[in-house]
Design an enzyme around this catalytic site. Structure first.
Site, PDB file in Angstrom:
ATOM      1  N   ASP A  95      -9.675   3.809  14.368  1.00  9.30           N
ATOM      2  CA  ASP A  95      -9.872   4.244  13.299  1.00  9.30           C
ATOM      3  C   ASP A  95     -10.840   2.730  12.078  1.00  9.30           C
ATOM      4  O   ASP A  95     -10.133   1.876  11.690  1.00  9.30           O
ATOM      5  CB  ASP A  95      -8.215   4.204  12.288  1.00  9.30           C
ATOM      6  CG  ASP A  95      -8.810   4.451  11.511  1.00  9.30           C
ATOM      7  OD1 ASP A  95      -9.908   5.039  10.596  1.00  9.30           O
ATOM      8  OD2 ASP A  95      -7.413   4.654  10.432  1.00  9.30           O
TER       9      ASP A  95
ATOM     10  N   LYS B 271       6.413  -0.422   7.817  1.00  5.83           N
ATOM     11  CA  LYS B 271       5.478   0.330   7.919  1.00  5.83           C
ATOM     12  C   LYS B 271       7.081   1.635   7.364  1.00  5.83           C
ATOM     13  O   LYS B 271       7.314   1.931   8.573  1.00  5.83           O
ATOM     14  CB  LYS B 271       4.833   0.776   8.315  1.00  5.83           C
ATOM     15  CG  LYS B 271       3.456   1.401   8.596  1.00  5.83           C
ATOM     16  CD  LYS B 271       2.408   1.655   9.699  1.00  5.83           C
ATOM     17  CE  LYS B 271       1.328   2.250   9.101  1.00  5.83           C
ATOM     18  NZ  LYS B 271       0.540   1.867   9.967  1.00  5.83           N
TER      19      LYS B 271
ATOM     20  N   GLY C 187       3.836   7.152   3.618  1.00  2.00           N
ATOM     21  CA  GLY C 187       4.387   6.290   3.292  1.00  2.00           C
ATOM     22  C   GLY C 187       3.739   5.386   2.472  1.00  2.00           C
ATOM     23  O   GLY C 187       3.071   5.461   2.268  1.00  2.00           O
ATOM     24  N   GLY C 188       4.964   4.635   2.708  1.00  2.00           N
ATOM     25  CA  GLY C 188       4.819   2.961   2.148  1.00  2.00           C
ATOM     26  C   GLY C 188       4.373   1.962   3.038  1.00  2.00           C
ATOM     27  O   GLY C 188       5.147   1.982   3.822  1.00  2.00           O
TER      28      GLY C 188
ATOM     29  N   HIS D 191       0.431  -1.344   0.099  1.00  2.00           N
ATOM     30  CA  HIS D 191      -0.302  -0.269  -0.124  1.00  2.00           C
ATOM     31  C   HIS D 191       0.493   1.870  -0.003  1.00  2.00           C
ATOM     32  O   HIS D 191       2.260   1.203   0.675  1.00  2.00           O
ATOM     33  CB  HIS D 191      -1.081   0.163   1.048  1.00  2.00           C
ATOM     34  CG  HIS D 191      -1.903   1.471   1.377  1.00  2.00           C
ATOM     35  ND1 HIS D 191      -2.735   1.317   0.254  1.00  2.00           N
ATOM     36  CD2 HIS D 191      -1.501   2.338   2.440  1.00  2.00           C
ATOM     37  CE1 HIS D 191      -3.221   3.163   0.818  1.00  2.00           C
ATOM     38  NE2 HIS D 191      -2.368   3.357   2.167  1.00  2.00           N
TER      39      HIS D 191
END
Length: 840
Positions: free
Chosen positions: A365, A255, A238-239, A233
């Protein structure tokens, strides 16, 4: 969704431009400062432009300078660059306010454009070098995010990229009109704006920048005990990468967090959230619901959290695969099986959330993309960036809009609210996004869920009660049963929303109406709403027609030319409403532009222009459009629609040119035009594949589309028109399979182009069932009935996404009115099949 969030800042009901914000801090105060004489300025939704009137003209393209800055340094950076450029006669622009800066640098923002606060336009490479050196000194104390599309100059906030200065356009390899630059042979080619730095092949990097490129390339993963295998993702923060620990062979998740990037509502950047996530996960160590922490390191300025790899499937993917109402073959047993799975899944997710609460942590979340389900029954929650401690009774700074709680929820009640939304969302996907528009709608959603699924009543009632909180959960907006009452309710809502005192738009709609001329056009502007009202047998509306006529006489620079995005569509509607001279005058305006260079699409290009020229009796020019579209048909096409490939469908694909060829055939009788229409239709059908239920839908590679604009419903309309002239067994079979999508019981959106209304307008499936299905999205407004636009975050009245489009669709199946989109009715006096060509 990032482009929509910017337009949610001004109004709680409708998408709107920051230009209409009443907030005192909407713009940076420096925008109110005077500028020297002989300087031109301009404002858009996002940018403030400054250019000297008496300086030599800028080249059309070249190396440009971008300045990034974090929020606390932004005004200092703007002031320094502004003073520098004004004193030296250098053109520049900057983001107009802090709200825009936060939005374009948020986690959901585009990685290709994020981080840019200012842009400076040097006239040549010598000035480029001088400006960089001098600004590097002036901005030494300014810190900002790395601009991924650019090359960094030194270690400060300055970046460079080669690209266009002037706005020019060309057709991309996918056949779409895009921003362009000139290559080494003088041809216009796409100005590619990706998330990585590159030098166009026809130019070279200035020599003084070579050390900076070397410094950029020196940062690698070499020497670290991790090997990246794939990207899971990307976000602007960031990635997320799937990797392997080379010491143990164990798979891990890396991450990444970029400093000063991916801002949330609290102003925290991705690094602050990643450090917080590490601390939360360490607190939750040993819980099955939380991935284990394996390490933390920095590389260059980027931070990396190393986590356990949980080999699971996101709940969202399971939902999409299992949800029965999107299938034409859904049975009562399918509904029962899905309900049993959903109830059991909810039970396990609730246990996972409860285990966090026992450790004093609020997840904050919760949504289906952050819930992983493994084959052995484990439920893991991922992405703890905004988790909080229960005792703090804080609120998360980021949230999925379908699960974001109202302001009165704090602490563990935030997770309880999200769980309640999940209970409804597994049966009514994405519908809870609409609740801030009218929270009592939750009771109506609950009734619809219980009516449709054999779900235990207490599961739904508990969710409704939790979401409603202290508010009375009255029904949201039951739709009237009869066409006269429905039509009147939607008319009231549309009229109540009108803003004739504004110049940019008459009726609120999609964010696209804030592009030049977008508030007037057929898709998103006044022309589309007036078209729908007329087709529904309502009107006339002299005040609204005058508003459109007056503004159409003087189109704003940059207005589109097409049928749905621009002036041709406005002319078509003015003619329909009886303003024939206004319409003809507007056609002449269009013909003075370089219309032959447009893309082929019906929405914005030549196929729509050709159709409208036929409508206005300009057959000679229309047949020129026919010839150009025919030349572009080309050979074999990809099986994928979109991305780097041409798109399929009525509005953007080969079905638009096919409709033009059919209409031209109906005017001329030339059978070669039927052959061209067949070729174009086969191209679109090649971009379709069968879904599990046997329906034929447009294939985007990662999903199938049933919709009117880029999906099966739009292709079916043109295919039906073709079959009226020439029988083709393969086409007849394809038409039946395309129309199967009309038997589906649920669509995420209600709009005409990308929602249920388009399926209804295409007369696919059971019209009665589709009319009934509009109840999922119906909302009260202005004493009447309205529908949300794309993304469901705000109401819309426009033709493409909102209430006017739904009104049009209902008129098709209930009203006995003219039930055709422009040019989809058969031409008067059409020739017999395969008749010889007649003179035009």
């Amino acid at each position: 969704m990032d482009k929509y969030e910017l337009y949610c800042l001004v109004d709680q009901r409708f998408y709107d431009s920051l230009e209409h914000s009443t907030a005192a801090d909407a713009d940076y105060p420096i925008l109110r400062a005077s500028v020297p004489a002989r300087w031109s300025t301009a404002l858009t939704d996002t940018w403030a432009y400054f250019a000297p009137d008496d300086a030599p003209a800028l080249p059309a393209q070249g190396w440009k300078i971008h300045v990034s800055a974090r929020v606390e340094d932004a005004e200092k950076a703007i002031a320094a660059v502004r003073d520098y450029c004004l004193s030296r006669g250098i053109a520049f622009k900057f983001l107009r306010g802090v709200a825009v800066l936060v939005m374009v640098n948020s986690k959901a923002a585009s990685r290709a454009s994020s981080g840019k606060l200012l842009t400076v336009y040097p006239r040549d490479e010598a000035q480029l070098e001088l400006v960089l050196k001098e600004l590097d000194e002036l901005l030494r104390e300014v810190k900002g995010p790395y601009i991924l599309s650019d090359l960094r100059y030194g270690t400060g906030p300055l970046f460079v990229r080669y690209g266009g200065f002037a706005e020019r356009h060309c057709l991309s390899a996918a056949g779409e009109r895009v921003l362009a630059v000139e290559d080494g042979d003088g041809r216009l080619v796409p100005d590619v704006r990706g998330a990585t730095f590159s030098v166009p092949p026809w130019t070279t990097l200035p020599a003084f920048l070579e050390p900076h490129l070397a410094a950029r390339n020196s940062v690698t993963l070499g020497g670290l005990p991790y090997q990246v295998e794939s990207v899971l993702h990307f976000s602007n923060g960031g990635g997320v990468y799937l990797g392997r620990d080379t010491r143990t062979g164990e798979r891990v998740v890396l991450k990444e967090a970029r400093p000063h990037a991916g801002l949330d509502a609290a102003g925290r950047d991705a690094v602050a959230r990643l450090e917080h996530e590490r601390d939360i996960l360490e607190r939750l160590s040993g819980l099955p619901a939380a991935p284990a922490v394996h390490g933390y390191f920095t590389l260059g300025e980027h931070h990396f959290l190393v986590q356990e790899f949980v080999d699971g499937t996101p709940l969202q993917r399971r939902l999409v695969f299992r949800y029965p109402l999107t299938r034409a073959t859904c049975t009562e047993q399918d509904l029962a099986d899905y309900t049993a799975w959903a109830v059991e899944t909810l039970r396990e997710v609730e246990k996972a959330v409860a285990s966090l609460h026992e450790r004093g942590v609020v997840f904050g979340d919760l949504h289906p993309d952050n819930i992983l389900l493994t084959d052995d029954g484990r439920v893991a929650l991922i992405d703890y960036e905004v988790a909080t401690l229960a005792d703090d009774r804080a609120r998360a700074a980021l949230a999925h809009p379908a699960f974001a709680p109202p302001a009165d929820r704090h602490g563990v009640d935030i997770d309880r609210y999200a769980l309640a939304c999940l209970r409804l969302g597994l049966f009514a996907p994405q519908c809870t996004i609409m609740l801030p528009l009218h929270r009592p709608k939750v009771a109506h959603l609950g009734e619809l869920v219980k009516e449709t699924f054999p779900v235990p009543a207490e599961t739904v009632d508990q969710a409704v009660s939790t979401i409603a909180g202290g508010e009375k959960a009255a029904p949201g907006a039951p739709m009237p049963d009869t066409w006269p009452d429905l039509r009147e309710a939607m008319r009231r809502a549309i009229v109540a929303s009108a803003t004739p005192e504004r110049d940019d738009r008459l009726f609120p709609g999609d964010v696209a109406q804030f592009q030049p001329g977008g508030g007037l056009n057929l898709a998103h502007g006044a022309a589309g709403v007036l078209f729908a009202l007329d087709r529904a047998g309502l009107g006339p509306f002299p005040e609204y027609e005058s508003w459109l006529r007056e503004r159409a006489r003087h189109p704003v620079p940059g207005s589109g030319l097409g049928v749905y995005d621009g002036l041709h569509g406005i002319a078509y509607v003015l003619d329909l409403l009886g303003h024939h001279q206004d319409a003809r005058d507007l056609i002449e305006v269009c013909l003075r532009e370089k219309w032959e260079h447009l893309e082929s699409a019906l929405y914005s290009g030549l196929s729509g222009v050709g159709l409208n020229l036929l409508h206005f009796g300009r057959a000679d020019l229309a047949l020129r459009a026919v010839d150009i579209c025919a030349e572009r048909l080309g050979g074999p096409v990809s099986e994928i629609s979109g991305g780097t490939h041409p798109r399929a469908g009525l509005m953007y694909g080969s079905s638009g040119p096919a409709l033009l060829f059919l209409r031209a055939y109906e005017h001329t009788g030339d059978p070669a035009l039927l052959d061209l229409a067949a070729t174009a239709l086969r191209q679109d059908l090649h971009r379709c594949r069968h879904a599990q239920d046997g329906s034929l839908q447009v294939n985007q590679g990662w999903r199938l589309l049933p919709y009117l604009d880029e999906g099966s419903a739009g292709i079916a309309l043109v295919l039906e028109r073709y079959l009226a002239h020439r029988h083709d067994e393969a086409f007849a079979t394809a038409l039946a399979e395309l129309r199967l999508v009309g038997r589906a019981g649920f669509f995420v959106q209600s709009g005409l182009f990308t929602g249920r209304a388009g399926i209804l307008a295409a007369r696919a499936g059971d019209p009665q069932a589709q009319v009934k299905g509009l109840r999922w999205h119906a909302l009260p407004y202005g004493g009447g009935l309205a529908f949300p636009g794309d993304q469901l975050l705000r109401l819309s009245m426009d033709f493409s996404t909102g209430t006017a489009g739904v009104l049009f669709a209902l008129a098709v199946v209930m009203g006995g009115q003219s039930g055709h989109l422009p040019f989809l009715e058969a031409a008067p006096g059409r020739p017999a099949p395969d008749s010889p060509r007649k003179e035009v």
